[in-house]
Design a protein around this motif. Sequence first.
Motif, PDB file in Angstrom:
ATOM      1  N   UNK A   1       1.009  -1.295  -0.039  1.00 25.05           N
ATOM      2  CA  UNK A   1      -0.138  -0.085  -0.045  1.00 25.05           C
ATOM      3  C   UNK A   1       0.849   1.257   0.012  1.00 25.05           C
ATOM      4  N   UNK A   2       0.262   2.310  -0.345  1.00 28.37           N
ATOM      5  CA  UNK A   2       0.811   3.703  -0.310  1.00 28.37           C
ATOM      6  C   UNK A   2      -0.143   4.397   0.501  1.00 28.37           C
ATOM      7  N   UNK A   3       0.517   5.139   1.400  1.00 26.89           N
ATOM      8  CA  UNK A   3      -0.383   5.689   2.397  1.00 26.89           C
ATOM      9  C   UNK A   3      -0.068   7.446   2.264  1.00 26.89           C
ATOM     10  N   UNK A   4      -0.876   8.210   2.002  1.00 29.55           N
ATOM     11  CA  UNK A   4      -0.742   9.685   1.926  1.00 29.55           C
ATOM     12  C   UNK A   4      -1.155  10.110   3.319  1.00 29.55           C
ATOM     13  N   UNK A   5      -0.222  11.151   3.914  1.00 26.88           N
ATOM     14  CA  UNK A   5      -0.782  11.617   5.197  1.00 26.88           C
ATOM     15  C   UNK A   5      -0.756  12.936   5.238  1.00 26.88           C
ATOM     16  N   UNK A   6      -1.719  13.612   5.524  1.00 24.77           N
ATOM     17  CA  UNK A   6      -1.646  15.180   5.974  1.00 24.77           C
ATOM     18  C   UNK A   6      -1.415  15.390   7.275  1.00 24.77           C
ATOM     19  N   UNK A   7       0.044  15.387   7.606  1.00 27.76           N
ATOM     20  CA  UNK A   7       0.567  15.864   8.948  1.00 27.76           C
ATOM     21  C   UNK A   7       1.635  16.563   8.929  1.00 27.76           C
ATOM     22  N   UNK A   8       2.122  17.426   9.885  1.00 25.12           N
ATOM     23  CA  UNK A   8       3.334  18.287   9.746  1.00 25.12           C
ATOM     24  C   UNK A   8       4.341  17.791   9.188  1.00 25.12           C
ATOM     25  N   UNK A   9       5.239  18.379   8.362  1.00 20.54           N
ATOM     26  CA  UNK A   9       5.891  17.823   7.602  1.00 20.54           C
ATOM     27  C   UNK A   9       7.471  18.338   8.239  1.00 20.54           C
ATOM     28  N   UNK A  10       8.126  17.387   8.805  1.00 24.69           N
ATOM     29  CA  UNK A  10       9.462  17.869   9.401  1.00 24.69           C
ATOM     30  C   UNK A  10      10.419  18.103   8.371  1.00 24.69           C
ATOM     31  N   UNK A  11      10.367  17.810   7.114  1.00 22.57           N
ATOM     32  CA  UNK A  11      11.342  18.128   6.016  1.00 22.57           C
ATOM     33  C   UNK A  11      10.702  19.234   5.294  1.00 22.57           C
ATOM     34  N   UNK A  12      10.051  20.083   5.438  1.00 21.07           N
ATOM     35  CA  UNK A  12       9.426  21.138   4.752  1.00 21.07           C
ATOM     36  C   UNK A  12      10.454  22.087   4.086  1.00 21.07           C
ATOM     37  N   UNK A  13      11.430  22.341   4.896  1.00 18.01           N
ATOM     38  CA  UNK A  13      12.394  23.257   4.559  1.00 18.01           C
ATOM     39  C   UNK A  13      13.759  22.846   4.079  1.00 18.01           C
ATOM     40  N   UNK A  14      13.521  21.463   3.837  1.00 22.09           N
ATOM     41  CA  UNK A  14      14.817  20.534   3.240  1.00 22.09           C
ATOM     42  C   UNK A  14      15.058  20.821   1.896  1.00 22.09           C
ATOM     43  N   UNK A  15      16.255  20.884   1.585  1.00 21.94           N
ATOM     44  CA  UNK A  15      16.806  21.402   0.232  1.00 21.94           C
ATOM     45  C   UNK A  15      16.823  19.684  -0.606  1.00 21.94           C
TER      46      UNK A  15
END
Length: 126
Positions: free
Chosen positions: A52-66
């Motif tokens: 399965x592939x799970x899409x999760x709408x949760x806070x993204x700790x990697x949002x500012x990653x390059x």
Amino acid sequence: MIKINRLLHTGIIVADIARSRAFYEGLLGLVPSDKRPAMNFEGVWYDIGFNQLHLMVVPNPYADAELPAHGGRDYHVAFAVDDVMAIKQALDEAGVEYSMSMSGRAALFCRDPDGNALEFSAVKMD
């Protein structure tokens, strides 16, 4: 020693479930699973063979990653496909950027609307 029998699912973080569903269902043709229980966050599951592939709408700790320019050099989910050229054509028509595998094999990499790296690799399924 730990014995792992098979990979069950991959979970990826998305910010906008409607936008992500348009990509995964509209462009990639995945069908939502009815197996997802009620949870305290939005998301959707897709059955892909035994996995399965799970899409999760949760806070993204990697949002500012390059992110690396080539998705093959980043965390990524790999999908087995029959024809990489058909995927290439669909991505071209949808205006989705991608890069071909750097190894020379029949594979390409793109990113979903949230920057998650996806691989599409031609694999014969027996």
